[in-house]
Design a protein around this motif. Structure first.
Motif, PDB file in Angstrom:
ATOM      1  N   THR A   8      22.672  38.478  41.237  1.00  0.00           N
ATOM      2  CA  THR A   8      21.763  37.350  41.058  1.00  0.00           C
ATOM      3  C   THR A   8      22.378  36.198  40.283  1.00  0.00           C
ATOM      4  OG1 THR A   8      19.950  38.927  41.043  1.00  0.00           O
ATOM      5  CG2 THR A   8      19.459  36.715  40.268  1.00  0.00           C
ATOM      6  N   ASN A   9      22.994  36.470  39.165  1.00  0.00           N
ATOM      7  CA  ASN A   9      23.493  35.394  38.307  1.00  0.00           C
ATOM      8  C   ASN A   9      25.014  35.272  38.316  1.00  0.00           C
ATOM      9  OD1 ASN A   9      20.919  34.590  37.382  1.00  0.00           O
ATOM     10  ND2 ASN A   9      20.864  36.399  36.092  1.00  0.00           N
ATOM     11  N   SER A  10      25.653  35.711  39.361  1.00  0.00           N
ATOM     12  CA  SER A  10      27.106  35.638  39.418  1.00  0.00           C
ATOM     13  C   SER A  10      27.573  34.386  40.137  1.00  0.00           C
ATOM     14  CB  SER A  10      27.675  36.865  40.137  1.00  0.00           C
ATOM     15  OG  SER A  10      29.089  36.761  40.211  1.00  0.00           O
ATOM     16  N   VAL A  11      28.657  33.808  39.644  1.00  0.00           N
ATOM     17  CA  VAL A  11      29.256  32.642  40.293  1.00  0.00           C
ATOM     18  C   VAL A  11      30.398  33.054  41.227  1.00  0.00           C
ATOM     19  CG1 VAL A  11      28.620  31.102  38.408  1.00  0.00           C
ATOM     20  CG2 VAL A  11      30.878  32.199  38.389  1.00  0.00           C
ATOM     21  N   PHE A  12      30.713  34.346  41.270  1.00  0.00           N
ATOM     22  CA  PHE A  12      31.803  34.822  42.119  1.00  0.00           C
ATOM     23  C   PHE A  12      31.274  35.194  43.501  1.00  0.00           C
ATOM     24  CE2 PHE A  12      33.147  35.642  37.760  1.00  0.00           C
ATOM     25  CZ  PHE A  12      34.345  34.956  37.751  1.00  0.00           C
ATOM     26  N   ALA A  13      31.958  34.732  44.518  1.00  0.00           N
ATOM     27  CA  ALA A  13      31.507  34.932  45.898  1.00  0.00           C
ATOM     28  C   ALA A  13      31.794  36.332  46.424  1.00  0.00           C
ATOM     29  CB  ALA A  13      32.175  33.906  46.815  1.00  0.00           C
ATOM     30  N   LEU A  14      32.817  36.978  45.902  1.00  0.00           N
ATOM     31  CA  LEU A  14      33.238  38.270  46.443  1.00  0.00           C
ATOM     32  C   LEU A  14      33.528  39.274  45.340  1.00  0.00           C
ATOM     33  CD1 LEU A  14      35.436  36.331  48.779  1.00  0.00           C
ATOM     34  CD2 LEU A  14      34.179  38.243  49.735  1.00  0.00           C
ATOM     35  N   ILE A  15      33.477  40.532  45.732  1.00  0.00           N
ATOM     36  CA  ILE A  15      33.833  41.640  44.845  1.00  0.00           C
ATOM     37  C   ILE A  15      34.669  42.627  45.665  1.00  0.00           C
ATOM     38  CG2 ILE A  15      31.657  42.818  45.355  1.00  0.00           C
ATOM     39  CD1 ILE A  15      31.739  44.042  42.587  1.00  0.00           C
ATOM     40  N   THR A  16      35.724  43.141  45.047  1.00  0.00           N
ATOM     41  CA  THR A  16      36.532  44.203  45.666  1.00  0.00           C
ATOM     42  C   THR A  16      36.578  45.372  44.708  1.00  0.00           C
ATOM     43  OG1 THR A  16      37.896  42.716  46.986  1.00  0.00           O
ATOM     44  CG2 THR A  16      38.835  44.862  46.492  1.00  0.00           C
ATOM     45  N   VAL A  17      36.395  46.561  45.246  1.00  0.00           N
ATOM     46  CA  VAL A  17      36.511  47.788  44.466  1.00  0.00           C
ATOM     47  C   VAL A  17      37.781  48.491  44.922  1.00  0.00           C
ATOM     48  CG1 VAL A  17      35.430  49.961  43.827  1.00  0.00           C
ATOM     49  CG2 VAL A  17      34.002  47.969  44.315  1.00  0.00           C
ATOM     50  N   ASN A  18      38.751  48.571  44.037  1.00  0.00           N
ATOM     51  CA  ASN A  18      39.983  49.305  44.325  1.00  0.00           C
ATOM     52  C   ASN A  18      39.706  50.760  43.968  1.00  0.00           C
ATOM     53  OD1 ASN A  18      41.469  46.977  45.140  1.00  0.00           O
ATOM     54  ND2 ASN A  18      41.603  46.405  43.006  1.00  0.00           N
ATOM     55  N   VAL A  19      39.423  51.544  45.009  1.00  0.00           N
ATOM     56  CA  VAL A  19      38.796  52.849  44.861  1.00  0.00           C
ATOM     57  C   VAL A  19      39.723  53.926  44.318  1.00  0.00           C
ATOM     58  CG1 VAL A  19      37.479  54.631  46.084  1.00  0.00           C
ATOM     59  CG2 VAL A  19      37.153  52.241  46.668  1.00  0.00           C
ATOM     60  N   GLY A  20      40.997  53.787  44.515  1.00  0.00           N
ATOM     61  CA  GLY A  20      41.905  54.801  43.981  1.00  0.00           C
ATOM     62  C   GLY A  20      41.847  56.092  44.763  1.00  0.00           C
ATOM     63  N   PRO A  21      41.945  57.236  44.123  1.00  0.00           N
ATOM     64  CA  PRO A  21      41.761  57.457  42.687  1.00  0.00           C
ATOM     65  C   PRO A  21      42.994  57.114  41.840  1.00  0.00           C
ATOM     66  CG  PRO A  21      42.173  59.558  43.746  1.00  0.00           C
ATOM     67  CD  PRO A  21      42.137  58.520  44.836  1.00  0.00           C
ATOM     68  N   ARG A  22      44.029  56.607  42.468  1.00  0.00           N
ATOM     69  CA  ARG A  22      45.231  56.224  41.724  1.00  0.00           C
ATOM     70  C   ARG A  22      45.585  54.782  42.077  1.00  0.00           C
ATOM     71  NH1 ARG A  22      48.243  59.694  39.287  1.00  0.00           N
ATOM     72  NH2 ARG A  22      50.201  58.731  39.900  1.00  0.00           N
ATOM     73  N   THR A  23      44.717  53.856  41.704  1.00  0.00           N
ATOM     74  CA  THR A  23      44.941  52.449  42.030  1.00  0.00           C
ATOM     75  C   THR A  23      46.077  51.905  41.179  1.00  0.00           C
ATOM     76  OG1 THR A  23      42.650  52.106  42.669  1.00  0.00           O
ATOM     77  CG2 THR A  23      43.901  50.149  42.065  1.00  0.00           C
ATOM     78  N   VAL A  24      47.199  51.704  41.825  1.00  0.00           N
ATOM     79  CA  VAL A  24      48.360  51.053  41.235  1.00  0.00           C
ATOM     80  C   VAL A  24      48.763  49.977  42.228  1.00  0.00           C
ATOM     81  CG1 VAL A  24      50.741  51.321  40.463  1.00  0.00           C
ATOM     82  CG2 VAL A  24      49.088  53.151  40.028  1.00  0.00           C
ATOM     83  N   THR A  25      48.610  48.720  41.843  1.00  0.00           N
ATOM     84  CA  THR A  25      48.847  47.641  42.792  1.00  0.00           C
ATOM     85  C   THR A  25      50.312  47.246  42.844  1.00  0.00           C
ATOM     86  OG1 THR A  25      48.324  45.948  41.143  1.00  0.00           O
ATOM     87  CG2 THR A  25      46.517  46.693  42.535  1.00  0.00           C
ATOM     88  N   ASP A  26      50.745  46.861  44.036  1.00  0.00           N
ATOM     89  CA  ASP A  26      52.072  46.297  44.235  1.00  0.00           C
ATOM     90  C   ASP A  26      52.035  44.832  43.803  1.00  0.00           C
ATOM     91  OD1 ASP A  26      52.914  48.704  45.383  1.00  0.00           O
ATOM     92  OD2 ASP A  26      52.427  48.033  47.425  1.00  0.00           O
ATOM     93  N   PRO A  27      53.202  44.246  43.478  1.00  0.00           N
ATOM     94  CA  PRO A  27      53.213  42.816  43.128  1.00  0.00           C
ATOM     95  C   PRO A  27      52.656  41.985  44.282  1.00  0.00           C
ATOM     96  CG  PRO A  27      55.306  43.850  42.552  1.00  0.00           C
ATOM     97  CD  PRO A  27      54.526  44.849  43.360  1.00  0.00           C
ATOM     98  N   HIS A  28      51.700  41.113  43.959  1.00  0.00           N
ATOM     99  CA  HIS A  28      51.068  40.275  44.980  1.00  0.00           C
ATOM    100  C   HIS A  28      50.380  39.082  44.335  1.00  0.00           C
ATOM    101  CE1 HIS A  28      47.688  42.663  43.524  1.00  0.00           C
ATOM    102  NE2 HIS A  28      46.884  41.726  44.022  1.00  0.00           N
ATOM    103  N   ARG A  29      50.060  38.111  45.171  1.00  0.00           N
ATOM    104  CA  ARG A  29      49.180  37.002  44.815  1.00  0.00           C
ATOM    105  C   ARG A  29      48.017  37.056  45.790  1.00  0.00           C
ATOM    106  NH1 ARG A  29      53.210  31.823  44.190  1.00  0.00           N
ATOM    107  NH2 ARG A  29      54.521  32.728  42.567  1.00  0.00           N
ATOM    108  N   ASP A  30      46.857  36.696  45.323  1.00  0.00           N
ATOM    109  CA  ASP A  30      45.666  36.672  46.178  1.00  0.00           C
ATOM    110  C   ASP A  30      45.512  35.260  46.723  1.00  0.00           C
ATOM    111  OD1 ASP A  30      44.875  39.426  45.762  1.00  0.00           O
ATOM    112  OD2 ASP A  30      44.504  38.806  43.700  1.00  0.00           O
ATOM    113  N   ARG A  31      46.288  34.972  47.761  1.00  0.00           N
ATOM    114  CA  ARG A  31      46.431  33.604  48.275  1.00  0.00           C
ATOM    115  C   ARG A  31      45.142  33.011  48.833  1.00  0.00           C
ATOM    116  NH1 ARG A  31      49.246  37.177  51.259  1.00  0.00           N
ATOM    117  NH2 ARG A  31      48.533  37.513  53.379  1.00  0.00           N
ATOM    118  N   ALA A  32      44.152  33.834  49.167  1.00  0.00           N
ATOM    119  CA  ALA A  32      42.887  33.294  49.678  1.00  0.00           C
ATOM    120  C   ALA A  32      41.920  32.929  48.552  1.00  0.00           C
ATOM    121  CB  ALA A  32      42.229  34.288  50.626  1.00  0.00           C
ATOM    122  N   ASN A  33      42.238  33.309  47.324  1.00  0.00           N
ATOM    123  CA  ASN A  33      41.371  32.964  46.188  1.00  0.00           C
ATOM    124  C   ASN A  33      41.570  31.508  45.800  1.00  0.00           C
ATOM    125  OD1 ASN A  33      40.883  35.682  46.278  1.00  0.00           O
ATOM    126  ND2 ASN A  33      41.482  36.101  44.176  1.00  0.00           N
TER     127      ASN A  33
END
Length: 180
Positions: A89-114
């Motif tokens: 209701t009161n969020s200014v963010f358009a999207l949410i992503t849940v990195n489900v894991g159970p071992r979420t370790v991200t590779d180097p990246h940029r979120d170019r669509a943000n």
């Protein structure tokens, strides 16, 4: 189900209103029935709703002009098309992503669509030793930051290459991001 994508090797469903990837106008993310049900449960969870309120309060307090711009833009888009969904209701963010894991370790990246100069809150969860793994790496800033479960960091995810360090065997790590 394990997914391999540019951010890593873990499931990462998203929900909300986005524009990019070939769409000609803002649209709700297209989800399978099971993923939609999972994401609906996530955004209806009291814990996730509290987290979103807290993140929005922090954003408004520490960068009021950007917060206001996010709010104005999202409200204008949603007013033009009633079929578009707001996650909170009161969020200014358009999207949410849940990195489900159970071992979420991200590779180097940029979120170019943000939004390029925008802030993206990333919240960490799980059972891991943050002094030994799961740290946030911000390449261009040459920073490695301890990032324990239960904390949130705001980063300009479209312009700073970011990732996480590996966690130990038997540990778990999840993350939740909100972005525009």
């Amino acid at each position: 189900k394990m997914k391999v994508h540019r951010r890593g090797r873990f499931p990462a469903p998203s929900r909300g209103t986005g524009y990019g990837g070939g769409e000609k106008r803002p649209m709700n993310r297209s989800l399978t029935k099971s993923v939609r049900q999972f994401m609906d449960r996530m955004v209806q969870s009291p814990l996730v709703r509290r987290l979103s309120r807290w993140v929005n309060c922090l954003f408004a307090a520490h960068n009021p002009s950007m917060f206001s711009a996010y709010a104005s833009n999202l409200n204008a888009i949603l007013e033009r098309d009633a079929s578009l969904q707001r996650n909170f209701t009161n969020s200014v963010f358009a999207l949410i992503t849940v990195n489900v894991g159970p071992r979420t370790v991200t590779d180097p990246h940029r979120d170019r669509a943000n939004r390029a100069p925008g802030w993206c809150p990333v919240s960490a969860f799980g059972n891991f030793d943050p002094t030994q793994g799961g740290q946030m790496v911000l390449d261009e800033l040459k920073l490695i930051i301890d990032f324990p479960a239960g904390t949130t960091i705001f980063i300009p995810s479209a312009i700073v290459t970011h990732s996480n360090t590996a966690i130990a065997a038997g540990e778990t790590r999840y993350s939740l991001t909100q972005y525009t």
